[in-house]
Design an enzyme around this catalytic site. Structure first.
Site, short mmCIF file in Angstrom:
data_model
loop_
_atom_site.label_atom_id
_atom_site.label_comp_id
_atom_site.label_asym_id
_atom_site.label_seq_id
_atom_site.Cartn_x
_atom_site.Cartn_y
_atom_site.Cartn_z
N LYS A 89 5.43 -38.54 9.01
CA LYS A 89 6.28 -37.67 9.84
C LYS A 89 7.54 -37.36 9.06
O LYS A 89 8.18 -38.25 8.50
CB LYS A 89 6.64 -38.41 11.15
N GLN A 110 12.97 -41.25 4.79
CA GLN A 110 12.30 -41.02 6.06
C GLN A 110 11.49 -42.24 6.52
O GLN A 110 11.41 -42.52 7.71
CB GLN A 110 11.38 -39.79 5.93
N LYS A 125 7.58 -36.05 3.76
CA LYS A 125 8.52 -34.93 3.62
C LYS A 125 7.88 -33.84 2.79
O LYS A 125 6.98 -34.13 1.99
CB LYS A 125 9.79 -35.41 2.90
N GLY A 164 11.13 -29.29 10.85
CA GLY A 164 12.12 -28.52 10.09
C GLY A 164 13.06 -29.40 9.27
O GLY A 164 13.10 -30.62 9.41
N ASP A 165 13.80 -28.76 8.41
CA ASP A 165 14.91 -29.37 7.65
C ASP A 165 15.72 -28.16 7.16
O ASP A 165 15.64 -27.09 7.77
CB ASP A 165 14.36 -30.24 6.50
N THR A 208 19.21 -33.68 16.52
CA THR A 208 19.81 -34.34 15.36
C THR A 208 21.34 -34.36 15.48
O THR A 208 21.98 -35.39 15.29
CB THR A 208 19.37 -33.66 14.05
N ASN A 239 21.65 -26.08 11.85
CA ASN A 239 21.14 -26.71 13.06
C ASN A 239 21.89 -28.01 13.39
O ASN A 239 22.33 -28.19 14.53
CB ASN A 239 19.63 -26.97 12.90
N SER A 382 11.36 -35.63 17.78
CA SER A 382 10.08 -35.07 17.34
C SER A 382 8.93 -35.93 17.84
O SER A 382 7.88 -35.41 18.26
CB SER A 382 10.01 -35.03 15.81
P1 NDP Z 1 20.18 -25.79 8.07
O1 NDP Z 1 19.46 -25.03 7.05
O2 NDP Z 1 20.05 -25.40 9.50
O3 NDP Z 1 21.74 -25.84 7.74
C1 NDP Z 1 22.23 -26.34 6.55
C2 NDP Z 1 23.71 -26.01 6.46
O4 NDP Z 1 24.28 -26.63 5.33
C3 NDP Z 1 23.95 -24.50 6.30
O5 NDP Z 1 25.16 -24.16 6.92
C4 NDP Z 1 24.03 -24.33 4.78
O6 NDP Z 1 24.82 -23.22 4.37
C5 NDP Z 1 24.66 -25.65 4.37
N1 NDP Z 1 24.14 -26.08 3.06
C6 NDP Z 1 22.88 -26.43 2.76
N2 NDP Z 1 22.75 -26.74 1.47
C7 NDP Z 1 23.95 -26.58 0.95
C8 NDP Z 1 24.45 -26.74 -0.36
N3 NDP Z 1 23.68 -27.15 -1.39
N4 NDP Z 1 25.76 -26.49 -0.55
C9 NDP Z 1 26.54 -26.10 0.49
N5 NDP Z 1 26.12 -25.92 1.74
C10 NDP Z 1 24.84 -26.16 1.97
O7 NDP Z 1 19.71 -27.31 7.87
P2 NDP Z 1 19.88 -28.53 8.89
O8 NDP Z 1 21.13 -28.38 9.68
O9 NDP Z 1 18.60 -28.73 9.58
O10 NDP Z 1 20.04 -29.75 7.86
C11 NDP Z 1 21.31 -30.23 7.42
C12 NDP Z 1 21.17 -31.65 6.90
O11 NDP Z 1 20.70 -32.50 7.96
C13 NDP Z 1 20.19 -31.85 5.74
O12 NDP Z 1 20.67 -32.87 4.91
C14 NDP Z 1 18.93 -32.34 6.45
O13 NDP Z 1 18.11 -33.08 5.58
C15 NDP Z 1 19.55 -33.22 7.52
N6 NDP Z 1 18.70 -33.49 8.68
C16 NDP Z 1 18.15 -32.47 9.41
C17 NDP Z 1 17.39 -32.76 10.52
C18 NDP Z 1 16.85 -31.69 11.40
O14 NDP Z 1 16.28 -32.03 12.44
N7 NDP Z 1 16.99 -30.42 11.08
C19 NDP Z 1 17.10 -34.16 10.91
C20 NDP Z 1 17.80 -35.15 10.11
C21 NDP Z 1 18.55 -34.80 9.03
P3 NDP Z 1 24.30 -21.71 4.64
O15 NDP Z 1 24.44 -21.48 6.10
O16 NDP Z 1 25.24 -20.87 3.84
O17 NDP Z 1 22.89 -21.68 4.16
O1 2IT Z 2 15.34 -35.58 7.98
C1 2IT Z 2 14.77 -35.57 9.09
O2 2IT Z 2 14.68 -36.57 9.79
C2 2IT Z 2 14.22 -34.28 9.56
N1 2IT Z 2 14.38 -33.27 8.89
C3 2IT Z 2 13.47 -34.22 10.86
C4 2IT Z 2 12.08 -34.76 10.70
C5 2IT Z 2 11.18 -34.58 11.88
O3 2IT Z 2 9.99 -34.83 11.71
O4 2IT Z 2 11.63 -34.21 12.97
#
Ligand code: NDP
Ligand code: 2IT
Length: 450
Positions: A89, A110, A125, A164-165, A208, A239, A382
């Site tokens: 997952k 993860q 992943k 997603g991520d 998250t 997100n 999830s």
């Molecule tokens: P999104 O794509 O929705 O948002 C990412 C945000 O971070 C955007 O605003 C993006 O900018 C910015 N960003 C991404 N990469 C960079 C970079 N290299 N330099 C500067 N800014 C950056 O992703 P999420 O919100 O889903 O994910 C954010 C973090 O949370 C990640 O580390 C992910 O692994 C972690 N995560 C996500 C989960 C989920 O359920 N989605 C669960 C657990 C952890 P821009 O808008 O300009 O693209």
């Molecule tokens: O980093 C994370 O935990 C995620 N991007 C979410 C993983 C999931 O299966 O919901």
């Protein structure tokens, strides 16, 4: 710590040029010293050598047509890292920086994150080095379809369940699900983060970000405080960041800054979340456009700030929520935060802080929630989506949210109790890593050498 040195040097030989992966392994192994050195049990079962090696790694070609009719080719990945506790997952990341090292570090994290939730999910992943920026909706759809043309044969509701991520949200999950259904003829819970009309769970979108703030609240409660009135910095505007800010407002805290890949937005009276959602979720544009709505806000472009630090962490605040990407809090950033009076860091992003920054937070004695504990609410929800799909049920927002709150509380308690057990109260890095490791390692041993 000989096992640490030898493991890392073996990894460098067998899996060259995977810097982020070594970093994630090193952080976990450092914490495990008390369990590995005090008895021979895990060593006898070669658990470390087995746990750092993915069960399976899939790499594949993703050819697709852009809007001009040209053929584009990207590289796709799915790492099925560990299935001791349940089906693989973990999310999918679409970002130009994606490579085998990034996907492997995320997959490794993860395993432990999922173990901490207490739910039956293993670690995996995936993703692609695809840049969604500037792509039309049609290009995104064709890319997702081509990605699924290979991925579908490796996944399933009881084998591997992606989500997603970065760069993968509800829109992409929709296109991926549609293509999976087309290829297999099966309507099943093979992906999470689905739309609410077609098998998604309420609260998954928010989970998250909400979970990261719940985790912060649990850390503060243990210190006799709460989120009320806390001024917060939240990096990212995706997100995780958006729903962290939403929950902060609900708990009476004030997010005063956020950021994206173009720069940092500072609005000391409190960020206007309706405007941020409009800019980032609907228009998919730069945060700098916020100044057209709020002329009193301040925007610092990325290029205006030194390379070894990040503009968002310079502002005075009580709490920091890194919610963008890995290594976005450097030692310099950590020093700046602490010097400015920050007393809590809760990581929405995976491996948000460098090793130096983590050590600095632990030495300073602030409330520090490492990503694998603080952002586990996303994957936990999830699993709640998987449970609803498998039982053909649909739970209310309140039912899911209550479970999310309780799961984050349990994770905090597990990490905190384990830290105490090993004589380092408050060290949630050690507590989370050991608590998670024992679950995975014990399950692996009970299942034999497979
Ligand atoms: P999104 O794509 O929705 O948002 C990412 C945000 O971070 C955007 O605003 C993006 O900018 C910015 N960003 C991404 N990469 C960079 C970079 N290299 N330099 C500067 N800014 C950056 O992703 P999420 O919100 O889903 O994910 C954010 C973090 O949370 C990640 O580390 C992910 O692994 C972690 N995560 C996500 C989960 C989920 O359920 N989605 C669960 C657990 C952890 P821009 O808008 O300009 O693209
Ligand atoms: O980093 C994370 O935990 C995620 N991007 C979410 C993983 C999931 O299966 O919901």
């Amino acid at each position: 710590m000989n096992y640490l040195k030898s493991t890392i040097s073996e990894l460098k030989e067998s899996s060259p040029a995977q810097t982020e992966f070594y970093q994630a392994v090193e952080e976990v192994l450092r914490s495990l010293a008390p369990v590995l050195e005090e008895n021979n049990y895990y060593k006898k079962h070669a658990i470390i050598q087995r746990i750092v090696e993915p069960e399976r790694q899939i790499m594949f070609r993703i050819p697709w047509y852009d809007d001009e009719g040209n053929i584009q080719v990207n590289k796709g990945y799915r790492i099925e890292f560990n299935s001791a506790l349940g089906p693989y997952k973990g999310g999918l990341r679409f970002h130009p920086s994606v490579n085998a090292s990034i996907i492997k570090f995320l997959g490794f994290e993860q395993i432990f994150k999922n173990a901490l939730t207490g739910l039956p999910i293993g670690g995996g992943k995936g993703g692609a080095n695809f840049d969604p920026k500037g792509k039309s909706d049609g290009e995104i759809m064709r890319f997702c379809q081509s990605f699924m043309n290979e991925l579908y044969r490796h996944i399933g509701p009881n084998t591997d369940v992606p989500a997603g991520d970065i760069g993968v949200g509800a829109r992409e999950i929709g296109y991926l699900f549609g293509q999976y259904k087309k290829l297999t003829g099966r309507y099943e819970g093979v992906l999470t983060g689905k739309g609410l009309l077609w098998g998604g769970s309420l609260v998954r979108k928010e989970a998250t970000g909400y979970g990261t703030v719940y985790f912060a609240d649990h850390m503060l409660t243990a210190r006799g405080e709460n989120m009320q009135g806390q001024r917060c910095l939240v990096s990212g505007a995706g997100n995780v960041a958006i729903y962290a800010m939403e929950k902060l407002y609900q708990l009476g805290a004030i997010p005063i800054a956020c950021s994206d890949s173009t720069g940092t937005l500072y609005h000391p009276q409190g960020v206007d979340l309706v405007a941020i959602k409009q800019l980032k979720e609907i228009q998919r544009t730069s945060l700098s456009a916020y100044l057209n709505i709020h002329t009193d806000a301040h925007f610092t472009p990325v290029s205006d700030y030194p390379l070894n630090g990040h503009a968002i962490w310079q502002y005075q605040a009580d709490a920091a929520f890194p919610c963008a990407t890995q290594n976005e809090v450097t030692t310099l950033d950590a020093q700046t935060l602490i010097a400015n009076g920050c007393k809590l860091v809760s990581e929405g992003a995976n491996m948000a802080s460098t090793q130096g920054a983590v050590e600095f937070f632990l030495e300073a004695g602030i409330a520090y929630g490492p990503g694998k504990a603080a952002n586990a609410g996303g994957v936990a929800t999830s699993q709640l989506e998987m449970a609803q799909n498998a039982s053909m049920q649909k739970w209310t927002f309140e039912q899911v949210d209550q479970q999310l709150l309780q799961i984050t509380k349990d994770i905090y308690q597990r990490a905190s109790d384990t830290a105490k057990e090993f004589g380092t109260p408050g060290n949630l890095v050690l507590g989370a890593n050991i608590a998670a490791f024992r679950r995975v390692a014990d399950a692996m041993i009970e299942q034999g050498v497979v």
